[in-house]
Design a protein around this motif. Structure first.
Motif, mmCIF file in Angstrom:
data_model
loop_
_atom_site.group_PDB
_atom_site.id
_atom_site.type_symbol
_atom_site.label_atom_id
_atom_site.label_comp_id
_atom_site.label_asym_id
_atom_site.label_seq_id
_atom_site.Cartn_x
_atom_site.Cartn_y
_atom_site.Cartn_z
ATOM 1 N N TYR A 106 43.082 23.860 66.001
ATOM 2 C CA TYR A 106 43.077 24.078 64.555
ATOM 3 C C TYR A 106 41.647 24.041 64.029
ATOM 4 O O TYR A 106 40.732 23.559 64.698
ATOM 5 C CB TYR A 106 43.931 23.030 63.831
ATOM 6 C CG TYR A 106 43.546 21.595 64.132
ATOM 7 C CD1 TYR A 106 42.545 20.951 63.401
ATOM 8 C CD2 TYR A 106 44.185 20.881 65.134
ATOM 9 C CE1 TYR A 106 42.187 19.635 63.677
ATOM 10 C CE2 TYR A 106 43.837 19.567 65.417
ATOM 11 C CZ TYR A 106 42.839 18.955 64.685
ATOM 12 O OH TYR A 106 42.490 17.665 64.962
ATOM 13 N N THR A 114 48.181 24.616 60.739
ATOM 14 C CA THR A 114 47.756 25.971 61.118
ATOM 15 C C THR A 114 47.007 25.874 62.436
ATOM 16 O O THR A 114 45.850 25.460 62.480
ATOM 17 C CB THR A 114 46.856 26.589 60.030
ATOM 18 O OG1 THR A 114 47.562 26.589 58.781
ATOM 19 C CG2 THR A 114 46.476 28.016 60.395
ATOM 20 N N ILE A 115 47.675 26.249 63.519
ATOM 21 C CA ILE A 115 47.116 26.103 64.857
ATOM 22 C C ILE A 115 47.305 27.399 65.639
ATOM 23 O O ILE A 115 48.123 28.251 65.282
ATOM 24 C CB ILE A 115 47.798 24.948 65.625
ATOM 25 C CG1 ILE A 115 49.310 25.188 65.737
ATOM 26 C CG2 ILE A 115 47.514 23.610 64.958
ATOM 27 C CD1 ILE A 115 50.036 24.184 66.613
ATOM 28 N N THR A 116 46.543 27.535 66.708
ATOM 29 C CA THR A 116 46.814 28.620 67.640
ATOM 30 C C THR A 116 48.080 28.286 68.415
ATOM 31 O O THR A 116 48.381 27.124 68.680
ATOM 32 C CB THR A 116 45.637 28.825 68.605
ATOM 33 O OG1 THR A 116 45.333 27.579 69.263
ATOM 34 C CG2 THR A 116 44.399 29.303 67.862
ATOM 35 N N ARG A 117 48.828 29.315 68.777
ATOM 36 C CA ARG A 117 50.120 29.111 69.420
ATOM 37 C C ARG A 117 50.277 30.046 70.621
ATOM 38 O O ARG A 117 49.686 31.126 70.638
ATOM 39 C CB ARG A 117 51.261 29.362 68.420
ATOM 40 C CG ARG A 117 51.216 28.434 67.202
ATOM 41 C CD ARG A 117 52.333 28.722 66.228
ATOM 42 N NE ARG A 117 52.226 27.891 65.034
ATOM 43 C CZ ARG A 117 52.699 26.653 64.930
ATOM 44 N NH1 ARG A 117 53.317 26.106 65.973
ATOM 45 N NH2 ARG A 117 52.561 25.959 63.813
ATOM 46 N N PRO A 118 51.096 29.653 71.600
ATOM 47 C CA PRO A 118 51.238 30.480 72.802
ATOM 48 C C PRO A 118 51.667 31.909 72.521
ATOM 49 O O PRO A 118 51.226 32.838 73.205
ATOM 50 C CB PRO A 118 52.304 29.730 73.616
ATOM 51 C CG PRO A 118 52.258 28.331 73.128
ATOM 52 C CD PRO A 118 51.872 28.401 71.679
ATOM 53 N N GLU A 119 52.521 32.102 71.514
ATOM 54 C CA GLU A 119 53.047 33.439 71.263
ATOM 55 C C GLU A 119 51.978 34.432 70.811
ATOM 56 O O GLU A 119 52.174 35.642 70.905
ATOM 57 C CB GLU A 119 54.195 33.406 70.248
ATOM 58 C CG GLU A 119 53.877 32.707 68.946
ATOM 59 C CD GLU A 119 54.302 31.248 68.934
ATOM 60 O OE1 GLU A 119 54.697 30.779 67.839
ATOM 61 O OE2 GLU A 119 54.241 30.586 69.984
ATOM 62 N N SER A 120 50.846 33.939 70.322
ATOM 63 C CA SER A 120 49.731 34.837 70.011
ATOM 64 C C SER A 120 48.576 34.683 71.010
ATOM 65 O O SER A 120 47.896 35.648 71.327
ATOM 66 C CB SER A 120 49.211 34.596 68.590
ATOM 67 O OG SER A 120 48.814 33.251 68.416
ATOM 68 N N THR A 121 48.392 33.472 71.531
ATOM 69 C CA THR A 121 47.282 33.236 72.446
ATOM 70 C C THR A 121 47.467 33.961 73.776
ATOM 71 O O THR A 121 46.504 34.545 74.306
ATOM 72 C CB THR A 121 47.103 31.725 72.696
ATOM 73 O OG1 THR A 121 46.742 31.099 71.461
ATOM 74 C CG2 THR A 121 46.022 31.461 73.712
ATOM 75 N N GLY A 148 51.893 20.560 69.293
ATOM 76 C CA GLY A 148 51.907 21.934 69.778
ATOM 77 C C GLY A 148 50.810 22.230 70.781
ATOM 78 O O GLY A 148 50.860 23.254 71.463
ATOM 79 N N GLU A 152 50.845 24.783 74.301
ATOM 80 C CA GLU A 152 49.910 25.896 74.431
ATOM 81 C C GLU A 152 49.059 25.745 75.689
ATOM 82 O O GLU A 152 48.821 26.717 76.417
ATOM 83 C CB GLU A 152 49.016 26.002 73.196
ATOM 84 C CG GLU A 152 48.063 27.181 73.258
ATOM 85 C CD GLU A 152 47.259 27.373 71.987
ATOM 86 O OE1 GLU A 152 47.186 28.504 71.496
ATOM 87 O OE2 GLU A 152 46.702 26.371 71.488
#
Length: 215
Positions: A106, A114-121, A148, A152
């Protein structure tokens, strides 16, 4: 003297493989630390693409660049997900990127929801592997201590573990005796041309698009 921090080691690895005139990417702009480093590394003959989904992050990076590197016209910041790297970067640059840097988690000082997530990373990493030139590098600083973050981290490590060793080499840099989930670095270097053959679901790209903001 002590060992390098994960961020300093990422910069060292990228610095060894990039120079004036190269094309590079900051996939997670945040406060602009990596963006500034990359801009200095490639200079006005090069090109830096930066991505973040938070306007606050892009404003912070923009201000930092203007303070420390005036007239940085070779930096282009996009209010877009890192999953959209392949769509946002011109096709003429595909296969020519020297370095792509990820700093997961984040934005420091912001809402930790609001963090980076596997589904986009994971789609972003798939795109990054394709975009790299031979000899190019992807660096990923992984933070697993927040909500989360562990999920990730596991997804990223599984993705790295599936990379064909004939085409990519990957290393992990981590302090082994620190508590409270210290960040660690994964670095991937491309050894020869190849297109990733990851499963379609894992590499699906978010279609949400926004207009670029050029610094």
């Amino acid at each position: 003297m002590g060992f390098l921090s994960v961020l300093s080691f990422a910069h060292q690895l990228v610095g060894q493989r990039t120079g004036s005139g190269d094309i590079v990417v900051d996939a997670t702009v945040g406060n602009g630390n990596d963006t500034l480093f990359l801009a200095r590394q490639v200079g006005p003959r090069g090109l830096v693409y930066g991505f973040d989904i938070q306007e606050r992050a892009l404003r912070s990076a923009h201000d930092r660049l203007n303070r420390e590197l005036p007239d940085c016209s070779w930096v282009r910041l996009y209010l877009r997900s890192h999953a959209e790297l392949a769509d946002a970067i011109p096709h003429s640059c595909h296969g020519k990127i020297a370095a792509i840097m990820f700093n997961l988690g984040y934005l420091p000082g912001s809402d930790q929801a609001t963090i980076t997530r596997p589904e986009s990373t994971i789609p972003a990493l798939c795109a990054a592997a394709d975009l790299l030139r031979v000899g190019g590098i992807v660096t990923v600083i992984v933070y697993s201590g927040h909500d989360g973050g562990q999920a990730e981290a596991e997804a990223v490590e599984q993705w790295v573990g599936r990379l064909p060793e004939e085409t990519y080499q990957a290393v992990r840099y981590q302090f082994a005796n620190r508590r409270n989930h210290p960040p660690y670095l994964l670095a991937i270097e491309k050894k020869r041309p190849d297109r990733m053959r990851n499963d379609e679901t894992a590499c699906r790209v978010d279609t949400n698009r926004n207009d670029p903001s050029t610094v």
